[in-house]
Design a protein around this motif. Sequence first.
Motif, PDB file in Angstrom:
ATOM      1  N   UNK A 117      39.311  42.704  42.180  1.00  0.00           N
ATOM      2  CA  UNK A 117      39.402  42.676  43.170  1.00  0.00           C
ATOM      3  C   UNK A 117      40.939  42.836  43.258  1.00  0.00           C
ATOM      4  N   UNK A 118      41.502  41.798  42.123  1.00  0.00           N
ATOM      5  CA  UNK A 118      43.396  42.246  42.286  1.00  0.00           C
ATOM      6  C   UNK A 118      43.971  43.760  41.509  1.00  0.00           C
ATOM      7  N   UNK A 119      43.247  44.183  40.204  1.00  0.00           N
ATOM      8  CA  UNK A 119      44.243  44.927  39.519  1.00  0.00           C
ATOM      9  C   UNK A 119      43.201  45.973  40.425  1.00  0.00           C
ATOM     10  N   UNK A 120      42.180  46.088  40.779  1.00  0.00           N
ATOM     11  CA  UNK A 120      42.163  47.949  41.396  1.00  0.00           C
ATOM     12  C   UNK A 120      41.115  47.636  42.668  1.00  0.00           C
ATOM     13  N   UNK A 121      41.812  47.260  43.616  1.00  0.00           N
ATOM     14  CA  UNK A 121      40.483  46.562  45.026  1.00  0.00           C
ATOM     15  C   UNK A 121      39.780  47.660  45.258  1.00  0.00           C
ATOM     16  N   UNK A 122      39.877  49.174  44.789  1.00  0.00           N
ATOM     17  CA  UNK A 122      39.858  49.950  45.765  1.00  0.00           C
ATOM     18  C   UNK A 122      38.313  50.415  45.794  1.00  0.00           C
ATOM     19  N   UNK A 123      38.400  49.595  43.964  1.00  0.00           N
ATOM     20  CA  UNK A 123      36.841  49.956  43.514  1.00  0.00           C
ATOM     21  C   UNK A 123      35.707  49.809  43.865  1.00  0.00           C
ATOM     22  N   UNK A 124      35.784  49.552  44.053  1.00  0.00           N
ATOM     23  CA  UNK A 124      34.221  48.185  45.387  1.00  0.00           C
ATOM     24  C   UNK A 124      35.377  47.943  46.778  1.00  0.00           C
ATOM     25  N   UNK A 125      34.092  47.665  47.893  1.00  0.00           N
ATOM     26  CA  UNK A 125      34.318  46.573  48.912  1.00  0.00           C
ATOM     27  C   UNK A 125      33.164  46.291  48.938  1.00  0.00           C
ATOM     28  N   UNK A 126      33.015  45.492  48.058  1.00  0.00           N
ATOM     29  CA  UNK A 126      32.226  43.763  48.005  1.00  0.00           C
ATOM     30  C   UNK A 126      32.155  43.448  46.805  1.00  0.00           C
ATOM     31  N   UNK A 127      33.009  41.934  46.290  1.00  0.00           N
ATOM     32  CA  UNK A 127      33.085  41.671  45.040  1.00  0.00           C
ATOM     33  C   UNK A 127      32.859  40.209  45.613  1.00  0.00           C
ATOM     34  N   UNK A 128      32.093  38.953  44.661  1.00  0.00           N
ATOM     35  CA  UNK A 128      30.392  38.230  44.348  1.00  0.00           C
ATOM     36  C   UNK A 128      31.302  37.878  43.191  1.00  0.00           C
ATOM     37  N   UNK A 129      31.629  36.398  43.348  1.00  0.00           N
ATOM     38  CA  UNK A 129      31.488  35.632  41.980  1.00  0.00           C
ATOM     39  C   UNK A 129      31.376  34.342  42.650  1.00  0.00           C
ATOM     40  N   UNK A 130      30.727  33.986  41.462  1.00  0.00           N
ATOM     41  CA  UNK A 130      30.207  32.843  40.614  1.00  0.00           C
ATOM     42  C   UNK A 130      30.736  32.102  39.551  1.00  0.00           C
ATOM     43  N   UNK A 131      31.367  30.780  39.808  1.00  0.00           N
ATOM     44  CA  UNK A 131      31.907  29.809  38.726  1.00  0.00           C
ATOM     45  C   UNK A 131      32.622  30.904  38.241  1.00  0.00           C
ATOM     46  N   UNK A 132      33.690  31.800  38.572  1.00  0.00           N
ATOM     47  CA  UNK A 132      34.565  32.585  37.898  1.00  0.00           C
ATOM     48  C   UNK A 132      35.396  32.202  36.930  1.00  0.00           C
ATOM     49  N   UNK A 133      35.556  32.158  35.791  1.00  0.00           N
ATOM     50  CA  UNK A 133      36.043  31.610  34.727  1.00  0.00           C
ATOM     51  C   UNK A 133      37.773  32.114  35.535  1.00  0.00           C
ATOM     52  N   UNK A 134      38.528  31.130  36.426  1.00  0.00           N
ATOM     53  CA  UNK A 134      39.741  31.440  36.182  1.00  0.00           C
ATOM     54  C   UNK A 134      40.834  31.064  35.625  1.00  0.00           C
ATOM     55  N   UNK A 135      39.845  29.452  34.724  1.00  0.00           N
ATOM     56  CA  UNK A 135      41.110  29.274  33.873  1.00  0.00           C
ATOM     57  C   UNK A 135      41.427  29.720  32.650  1.00  0.00           C
ATOM     58  N   UNK A 136      41.200  31.784  31.991  1.00  0.00           N
ATOM     59  CA  UNK A 136      41.577  32.456  31.294  1.00  0.00           C
ATOM     60  C   UNK A 136      43.227  32.631  31.281  1.00  0.00           C
TER      61      UNK A 136
END
Length: 260
Positions: free
Chosen positions: A156-175
Amino acid sequence: MCMGRATAAAPESVPLVIGESWFIDSAALGEKRRINVYRPAGLPADMPLPVIYMPDGGLAEDFLHIAGLLQVGTANMTTRPFILVGIENTERRRDLTGPTDVAKDRSIAPRVGGSKAFRGFIRNELMPEVAKRYRVTNERAIIGESLAGLFVVETLVQEPDLFDTYIALDPSLWWDGGKLLTQAADKHLAFSGKKDVYIGSSADGQSFINQSKLAATFGPIKNLNYHYENWPAETHATIYQPAALKAFRMLLAPTSKAAE
């Protein structure tokens, strides 16, 4: 002489088939990858359908239960019919992570930081192959949990136009020390068309989620329909099914319901 009874022959069995699998030789990844595909039954064969892509899409991973949710949603008309394309893992931690400056992150696998190549594989190799094999529309979605959820948000951040809908569950945003959201804020993201994003976190995952930063990063973006939800009764091991069902009903609903 007493003869034993003849044993009745077992009824003939047939394979239980819900979809199909095929392989693609990836130049981007330098290896062959197995792809698992579910297409809702009972629809005209020539009917074009949108596609939802999923990392962790192996038969022993998350493919079957997500296919089941889509099958039920199509049958009871709470979601629009989608083709599900599951990407089976080879080196999961390599493909789903971006570069990191944190030594502890780099210790989780022999190779990490390959998300850019994996995204290139999806964009340049997998999507064209799916379009050759199936009748598809231009609408695309992606779903992932844990490191796959990190990959969803990174895309979503790097290439937002690749998809229309983004579903992220418990994303490892600590990385990488949580730098992804800082990068997102610095990019001043803007989309040419409408995008939907759903982020859900379990009781385990909430300690790694900065809800205020998420809302400040994605909430104000024009053309981005941002949803965040806590799932305090679920763990990292149980959040996928209930949260995916909620997200599908919210974001992939039939057009008339989505407009309500």
